[in-house]
Design a protein around this motif. Structure first.
Motif, PDB file in Angstrom:
ATOM      1  N   LEU A  67       0.887  -1.183  -0.021  1.00  0.00           N
ATOM      2  CA  LEU A  67       0.000  -0.048   0.101  1.00  0.00           C
ATOM      3  C   LEU A  67       0.849   1.402  -0.048  1.00  0.00           C
ATOM      4  CD1 LEU A  67      -2.863  -1.265   2.541  1.00  0.00           C
ATOM      5  CD2 LEU A  67      -2.912  -1.060  -0.071  1.00  0.00           C
ATOM      6  N   LEU A  68       1.836   1.265   0.613  1.00  0.00           N
ATOM      7  CA  LEU A  68       2.774   2.514   0.618  1.00  0.00           C
ATOM      8  C   LEU A  68       3.400   2.830  -0.760  1.00  0.00           C
ATOM      9  CD1 LEU A  68       4.405   4.297   2.485  1.00  0.00           C
ATOM     10  CD2 LEU A  68       6.240   2.563   2.713  1.00  0.00           C
ATOM     11  N   SER A  69       3.273   1.875  -1.527  1.00  0.00           N
ATOM     12  CA  SER A  69       4.051   2.061  -2.984  1.00  0.00           C
ATOM     13  C   SER A  69       2.735   2.421  -3.775  1.00  0.00           C
ATOM     14  CB  SER A  69       4.576   0.918  -3.643  1.00  0.00           C
ATOM     15  OG  SER A  69       5.882   0.738  -3.063  1.00  0.00           O
ATOM     16  N   LEU A  70       1.556   1.566  -3.604  1.00  0.00           N
ATOM     17  CA  LEU A  70       0.548   1.788  -4.543  1.00  0.00           C
ATOM     18  C   LEU A  70      -0.289   3.192  -4.366  1.00  0.00           C
ATOM     19  CD1 LEU A  70      -1.360  -1.547  -4.241  1.00  0.00           C
ATOM     20  CD2 LEU A  70      -0.280  -0.725  -6.111  1.00  0.00           C
ATOM     21  N   VAL A  71      -0.265   3.804  -3.045  1.00  0.00           N
ATOM     22  CA  VAL A  71      -0.922   5.136  -2.879  1.00  0.00           C
ATOM     23  C   VAL A  71      -0.329   6.212  -3.781  1.00  0.00           C
ATOM     24  CG1 VAL A  71      -1.010   6.914  -1.237  1.00  0.00           C
ATOM     25  CG2 VAL A  71      -1.737   4.415  -0.675  1.00  0.00           C
ATOM     26  N   PRO A  72       1.093   6.317  -3.981  1.00  0.00           N
ATOM     27  CA  PRO A  72       1.447   7.465  -4.871  1.00  0.00           C
ATOM     28  C   PRO A  72       1.469   7.014  -6.285  1.00  0.00           C
ATOM     29  CG  PRO A  72       3.058   6.319  -3.680  1.00  0.00           C
ATOM     30  CD  PRO A  72       2.137   5.969  -2.884  1.00  0.00           C
ATOM     31  N   LEU A  73       1.354   5.494  -6.618  1.00  0.00           N
ATOM     32  CA  LEU A  73       1.193   5.151  -7.912  1.00  0.00           C
ATOM     33  C   LEU A  73      -0.172   5.630  -8.265  1.00  0.00           C
ATOM     34  CD1 LEU A  73       3.032   1.740  -7.633  1.00  0.00           C
ATOM     35  CD2 LEU A  73       3.737   3.814  -9.068  1.00  0.00           C
ATOM     36  N   LEU A  74      -0.975   5.484  -7.571  1.00  0.00           N
ATOM     37  CA  LEU A  74      -2.345   5.744  -7.766  1.00  0.00           C
ATOM     38  C   LEU A  74      -2.776   7.261  -7.992  1.00  0.00           C
ATOM     39  CD1 LEU A  74      -4.634   3.275  -5.658  1.00  0.00           C
ATOM     40  CD2 LEU A  74      -5.124   3.509  -8.236  1.00  0.00           C
ATOM     41  N   ARG A  75      -1.912   8.056  -7.059  1.00  0.00           N
ATOM     42  CA  ARG A  75      -2.126   9.484  -7.167  1.00  0.00           C
ATOM     43  C   ARG A  75      -1.289   9.958  -8.575  1.00  0.00           C
ATOM     44  NH1 ARG A  75      -3.220  13.211  -3.340  1.00  0.00           N
ATOM     45  NH2 ARG A  75      -4.640  11.642  -2.872  1.00  0.00           N
ATOM     46  N   ALA A  76      -0.425   9.335  -8.919  1.00  0.00           N
ATOM     47  CA  ALA A  76       0.288   9.646 -10.095  1.00  0.00           C
ATOM     48  C   ALA A  76      -0.522   9.548 -11.224  1.00  0.00           C
ATOM     49  CB  ALA A  76       1.682   9.146 -10.225  1.00  0.00           C
ATOM     50  N   THR A  77      -1.300   8.307 -11.234  1.00  0.00           N
ATOM     51  CA  THR A  77      -2.077   7.952 -12.437  1.00  0.00           C
ATOM     52  C   THR A  77      -3.350   8.970 -12.434  1.00  0.00           C
ATOM     53  OG1 THR A  77      -1.670   5.622 -11.945  1.00  0.00           O
ATOM     54  CG2 THR A  77      -3.526   6.049 -13.069  1.00  0.00           C
ATOM     55  N   ALA A  78      -3.861   9.378 -11.407  1.00  0.00           N
ATOM     56  CA  ALA A  78      -5.005  10.097 -11.281  1.00  0.00           C
ATOM     57  C   ALA A  78      -4.772  11.464 -11.866  1.00  0.00           C
ATOM     58  CB  ALA A  78      -5.525  10.525 -10.002  1.00  0.00           C
ATOM     59  N   GLU A  79      -3.192  12.051 -11.798  1.00  0.00           N
ATOM     60  CA  GLU A  79      -2.656  13.078 -12.233  1.00  0.00           C
ATOM     61  C   GLU A  79      -2.073  12.934 -13.591  1.00  0.00           C
ATOM     62  OE1 GLU A  79      -0.204  14.759  -9.137  1.00  0.00           O
ATOM     63  OE2 GLU A  79      -1.874  15.132  -7.911  1.00  0.00           O
ATOM     64  N   GLY A  80      -2.508  11.958 -14.184  1.00  0.00           N
ATOM     65  CA  GLY A  80      -2.089  11.792 -15.563  1.00  0.00           C
ATOM     66  C   GLY A  80      -0.508  11.805 -15.907  1.00  0.00           C
ATOM     67  N   ASP A  81       0.345  11.055 -15.066  1.00  0.00           N
ATOM     68  CA  ASP A  81       1.705  11.302 -15.260  1.00  0.00           C
ATOM     69  C   ASP A  81       2.186  10.042 -14.430  1.00  0.00           C
ATOM     70  OD1 ASP A  81       4.207  11.597 -16.306  1.00  0.00           O
ATOM     71  OD2 ASP A  81       4.507  13.635 -15.148  1.00  0.00           O
ATOM     72  N   LEU A  82       1.983   8.614 -14.857  1.00  0.00           N
ATOM     73  CA  LEU A  82       2.474   7.493 -14.071  1.00  0.00           C
ATOM     74  C   LEU A  82       3.719   7.129 -14.551  1.00  0.00           C
ATOM     75  CD1 LEU A  82       2.111   5.221 -12.020  1.00  0.00           C
ATOM     76  CD2 LEU A  82       1.047   3.904 -13.949  1.00  0.00           C
ATOM     77  N   THR A  83       4.854   8.306 -14.563  1.00  0.00           N
ATOM     78  CA  THR A  83       6.440   8.108 -14.662  1.00  0.00           C
ATOM     79  C   THR A  83       7.156   8.542 -13.618  1.00  0.00           C
ATOM     80  OG1 THR A  83       6.463  10.539 -15.246  1.00  0.00           O
ATOM     81  CG2 THR A  83       5.592   8.908 -16.987  1.00  0.00           C
ATOM     82  N   PRO A  84       8.444   8.334 -13.589  1.00  0.00           N
ATOM     83  CA  PRO A  84       9.263   8.807 -12.543  1.00  0.00           C
ATOM     84  C   PRO A  84       9.169  10.087 -12.386  1.00  0.00           C
ATOM     85  CG  PRO A  84      10.344   7.068 -13.671  1.00  0.00           C
ATOM     86  CD  PRO A  84       9.118   7.295 -14.595  1.00  0.00           C
TER      87      PRO A  84
END
Length: 344
Positions: A110-127
């Motif tokens: 969950l510690l990793s999924l939470v920022p990954l989901l937020r980046a997805t929501a903001e349209g930029d699932l990249t480093p």
């Protein structure tokens, strides 16, 4: 690599993909030393992880809301229940996981999924997108993160000597120190990610790999996702092979916390042997190579039959590379968002 827009992946609910990643991670086998669909660990059962994945959904949904409206309530209690702050999303996910699973099953995932989901929501699932997300965290996020430790027991290493007052095992009691130091959640991760600190179990401690992901742009996550996307066969098998690649590349944080850094490094060597020796254990400053030094072909050719023998041995020895499993879960999410399907 599949383009999400052309394949319709962009139309899938990211929270569904995050939940599926949690389920696929525990279903992959063999993952030496970890719970999978073939083995339990003492009182920790495969079914517990299924429950944890479902229980965490409310937190995942908060994480998937773009932007950060800030905490609406008293920061000492983590803010309003409807707040989409990253720390609150994580704490809600952990609470739900613990309630449904009855124990700690997927704290690190969950510690990793939470920022990954937020980046997805903001349209930029990249480093770079993830770097922006983690840099936007606040002191209130850090306090919510500490509160999550009050829901479950989490094995962690001792903090650096100059940061005793920031020991996460204090839970919310650390809030005054966090506020006095103006320590954000990313700052907490940077502290945990430090390399080369002296520890009680050896001259060099193994850093927290999940924390390193937060401050480095999730390189292990994206690398392992690439391994999975270029691999063939059921996604659970690809995840199992990626697990071996990640474990071979770097000592596992949980193993080091429970058994010491030397055992963690020896465990990585045992995993590397299943990749045809495609790993130089002493190549880095902390005794390991970068995951990018692991050849994808070696991962794809990993012998899962031989890995079953290692799995049985590690369970017998009580060695649990749980942090590596967390990274696999994060990689599964990225792979799903980039076009991976459950079946071959």
């Amino acid at each position: 690599m599949t383009d999400a827009k052309s394949s319709g992946i962009a139309d899938r609910d990211p929270v569904d993909d995050a939940t599926l990643a949690l389920l696929l991670e525990v279903a992959g086998t063999p993952k030496p030393g970890n719970v999978d669909r073939h083995r339990d660990l003492g009182d920790l059962h495969f079914e517990s992880f299924l429950g944890g994945a479902i229980g965490a959904r409310a937190g995942l949904e908060l994480a998937a809301i773009a932007g950060d409206a800030g905490d609406a309530g008293d920061a000492s209690t983590g803010g309003g229940d409807d707040s989409p702050s990253l720390g609150r999303a994580f704490e809600r996910g952990v609470a739900g996981m613990a309630d449904r699973a009855g124990t700690n099953t997927q704290f690190g995932c969950l510690l990793s999924l939470v920022p990954l989901l937020r980046a997805t929501a903001e349209g930029d699932l990249t480093p770079p997108g993830l770097d922006r997300v983690t840099r936007a965290t606040t002191v209130d996020d850090a306090i919510a993160f500490y509160r999550a430790f009050e829901h479950v027991d989490v094995a962690v290493a001792d903090p650096p000597a100059d940061a005793d007052e920031l020991d996460v095992r204090q839970g919310v009691d650390a809030a005054p120190a966090l506020r006095a130091r103006e320590t954000t959640l990313r700052d907490v991760m940077a502290l945990s990610a430090g390399v080369g600190d002296s520890g009680p179990d050896g001259p060099e401690r193994v850093p927290d790999r999940n924390a390193q992901e937060w401050v480095e742009g999730f390189p292990r996550t994206f690398r392992a996702a690439e391994w999975m996307l270029r691999d063939e066969g059921p996604l659970t098998d690809r995840a199992a092979r990626a697990f071996l690649g990640l474990l071979a590349a770097e000592p596992d944080t949980l193993v080091a916390a429970n058994h010491g850094p030397e055992t963690a490094r020896e465990t990585s060597e045992r995993a590397a042997a299943l990749l045809g020796g495609a790993h130089a254990v002493d190549s880095g400053p902390d005794g390991v190579a970068d995951p990018s030094d692991i050849d994808a072909a070696a991962v794809h050719d990993a012998d899962l039959d031989a890995a079953e023998e290692l799995a049985a041995a590690l369970v017998e020895e009580g060695i649990n590379p749980g942090t590596t499993a967390d990274l696999v879960c994060a990689a599964l999410y990225v792979a799903l968002r980039r076009g991976a399907e459950v079946s071959s």
